[in-house]
Scaffold this active site. Structure first.
Site, mmCIF file in Angstrom:
data_model
loop_
_atom_site.group_PDB
_atom_site.id
_atom_site.type_symbol
_atom_site.label_atom_id
_atom_site.label_comp_id
_atom_site.label_asym_id
_atom_site.label_seq_id
_atom_site.Cartn_x
_atom_site.Cartn_y
_atom_site.Cartn_z
ATOM 1 N N CYS A 2 41.010 33.402 40.284
ATOM 2 C CA CYS A 2 42.319 33.090 39.709
ATOM 3 C C CYS A 2 42.129 32.884 38.214
ATOM 4 O O CYS A 2 41.015 32.645 37.750
ATOM 5 C CB CYS A 2 42.893 31.807 40.295
ATOM 6 S SG CYS A 2 43.195 31.896 42.067
ATOM 7 N N GLY A 28 43.794 37.831 38.867
ATOM 8 C CA GLY A 28 44.629 37.662 40.055
ATOM 9 C C GLY A 28 45.995 38.258 39.839
ATOM 10 O O GLY A 28 46.647 37.942 38.840
ATOM 11 N N ASN A 102 41.369 27.108 39.985
ATOM 12 C CA ASN A 102 40.561 28.306 40.152
ATOM 13 C C ASN A 102 39.279 27.884 40.857
ATOM 14 O O ASN A 102 38.561 27.034 40.362
ATOM 15 C CB ASN A 102 40.247 28.921 38.774
ATOM 16 C CG ASN A 102 39.272 30.091 38.842
ATOM 17 O OD1 ASN A 102 38.540 30.348 37.903
ATOM 18 N ND2 ASN A 102 39.259 30.813 39.938
ATOM 19 N N GLY A 103 39.020 28.482 42.019
ATOM 20 C CA GLY A 103 37.831 28.123 42.786
ATOM 21 C C GLY A 103 38.186 27.911 44.236
ATOM 22 O O GLY A 103 39.295 28.230 44.668
ATOM 23 N N TYR A 245 31.064 41.266 37.040
ATOM 24 C CA TYR A 245 32.301 41.965 37.340
ATOM 25 C C TYR A 245 33.592 41.235 36.950
ATOM 26 O O TYR A 245 34.474 41.831 36.350
ATOM 27 C CB TYR A 245 32.351 42.278 38.846
ATOM 28 C CG TYR A 245 33.693 42.775 39.315
ATOM 29 C CD1 TYR A 245 34.207 43.985 38.838
ATOM 30 C CD2 TYR A 245 34.470 42.033 40.193
ATOM 31 C CE1 TYR A 245 35.460 44.439 39.244
ATOM 32 C CE2 TYR A 245 35.718 42.487 40.605
ATOM 33 C CZ TYR A 245 36.205 43.690 40.125
ATOM 34 O OH TYR A 245 37.429 44.132 40.510
#
Ligand code: SF4
Length: 468
Positions: A2, A28, A102-103, A245
């Protein structure tokens, strides 16, 4: 995966947040949301889809105030529905709160079960809401203290932003798994998952938050607090896949310029697995920088032999059952004039399920390539991620169930090589042991509760990971 962004002390904060999220869209595309504080109340707008489609000038006018935060979502916990879109906004005894995350918590299911058994009612199926429940259940005199208390209970990966009537708070888990950066926009503190968001706004990158650090922004100033005493802090375990990535190549994360890390990985790949060939072709966009590095190291020309259609969104709907299965051709098309008759080294960042790579190899062969040598700029991905990255179960990861030769045959490539683990980690500036490598090694250094593990196995996320 995210993207989060927040800013305090800047008029039209929602507009800056919109731009920050726009720069973080690659993290995202499923849903997005912004919450702002206008001095009297929180305003929130959320929806399914991409940032630019959701936030028109009219919608942004409904988000007044000088403090705001926002989120772009890619499911890693909870299903892909509007109820799980963030920010999550609640009214509590601490006042109104809005949270983005985020996570992925590795004891989120366990905590949720415990909270539900004592009467808690959840609005979402996302693990993020657990943090708000914990805060509301054990309130301390201030929002900051309540958050710090809640963070003592949760485990796993979190980079968080929390908005209240009093301040904007940024927090990073003690392992530092996901990135979170502090910036400065004309004297106003701002926070983002990656520095590319600051670049778009013209903000200055101040620094990355330390693992386990909380930064409180209020009235345009910041205060730093440590959630964990230094001797309680675990060893840093930052996600190395961010460098391979996820992060944008023009960002800085974990102290490294992502572009330089990927160039170095490509160079190392060429040193480890050189092959006689005529050209290096990246799989765009993910393989671009590694292919450039491979080209520079090997001396082979770098050719844009595959062109990507940048306008294919995740929501692309194939028009008719009878003409389905465009497959990878929707996204990529070969440049025959470059490829025909050539021995091609094809470079990509990773192979997950292995459903797309054979189609790309076939596409390059059909365009007339004499040979196709596949090179991957990280080790074989053989274990699922429990720390916030959408990946299928272990059984579905091609490297978990197939040998290197079997994968090469399956791809129908003339040769296949992955970058070694040591080779990859050697391209990052910090010591190897400060990075998480679980999806390549199975070494899950951050404990995962039995309930969370069972849930992940029973209900793996099925969001499109870019592979058909
Ligand atoms: S398991 Fe892989 S993707 Fe997940 S945090 Fe670790 S390195 Fe990153």
């Amino acid at each position: 995966m995210c993207g989060i962004f927040g800013i305090d002390g800047k008029g039209d904060a929602a507009n800056f947040t919109y731009l920050g999220l726009y720069a973080l869209q690659h993290r995202g595309q499923e849903s997005a949301g912004i919450v702002s504080w206008d001095g009297e109340r929180l305003h929130v707008e959320r929806g399914m889809g991409q940032v630019a489609d959701l936030f028109s000038a009219k919608v942004l006018r409904r988000l007044p105030g000088a403090r705001a935060l926002g989120h772009t979502r890619y499911s890693t916990s909870g299903t892909s529905v509007i109820a799980n879109a963030q920010p999550i906004v609640v009214k509590t005894c601490l006042g109104p709160l809005g949270l983005v995350h985020n996570g992925n918590l590795t004891n989120g299911v366990e905590l949720r079960n415990t909270l539900e058994s004592t009467g808690a009612i959840f609005q979402t199926t996302s693990d993020t809401e657990v943090i708000l429940h914990l805060m509301a259940r054990m309130p301390r005199p201030t929002v900051v203290e309540s958050l710090m208390e809640a963070l003592q209970e949760v485990r796993g990966a979190y980079s968080l932003l929390l908005i209240s009537d009093d301040c904007l708070i940024a927090a990073r888990d003690p392992y530092g798994i996901r990135p979170l950066l502090l910036g400065d926009l004309d004297g106003s503190p701002c926070f983002a998952s990656e520095s590319c968001a600051f670049d778009l706004l013209g903000a200055t990158l101040v620094r990355e938050l330390e693992p386990g650090e909380v930064v409180v922004a209020s009235g345009g100033k910041t205060t730093e607090v440590q959630v964990f005493h230094l001797d309680q802090r675990p060893h840093p375990t930052r996600c190395a896949f961010e460098q391979v990535y996820f992060a944008r190549p023009d960002s800085r994360v974990f102290g490294d310029a992502v572009s330089q890390a990927r160039l170095a990985m490509g160079r190392q790949l060429a040193r480890e697995s050189a092959v006689p060939a005529d050209m290096v072709v990246p799989v765009p966009d993910s393989g671009l920088f590694a292919a450039l590095g491979y080209s520079r190291e090997s001396g082979l020309p770098f050719e844009l032999g595959l062109i990507r259609n940048h306008y294919v969104g995740r929501t692309f709907i194939e028009p008719k059952q009878s003409i389905r299965h465009f497959g990878v051709r929707i996204k990529l098309n070969p440049v025959r004039e470059l490829i025909a008759g050539q021995r091609v080294v094809l470079v990509d960042d990773s192979i997950v399920r292995g459903t797309t790579a054979p189609k790309i190899v076939k596409m390059v062969r059909d365009a007339g390539a004499a040979e196709v040598h596949m090179r991957i700029s990280c080790p074989p991905t053989a274990w699922p991620c429990h720390y916030g990255i959408d990946m299928p179960t272990r059984e579905e990861l091609v490297a978990a169930t197939h040998s290197l030769d079997e994968i090469r045959d399956f791809l129908d490539a003339d040769s296949l090589a992955y970058l070694s683990l040591d080779g990859m980690l050697g391209c990052l500036s910090d010591p190897a042991e400060t990075y998480c490598t679980a999806c390549w090694t199975g070494d899950y250094r951050i404990p995962i509760s039995a309930e969370d593990k069972r849930q992940a196995e029973l209900f793996p996320i099925r969001a499109d990971d870019g592979e058909e």
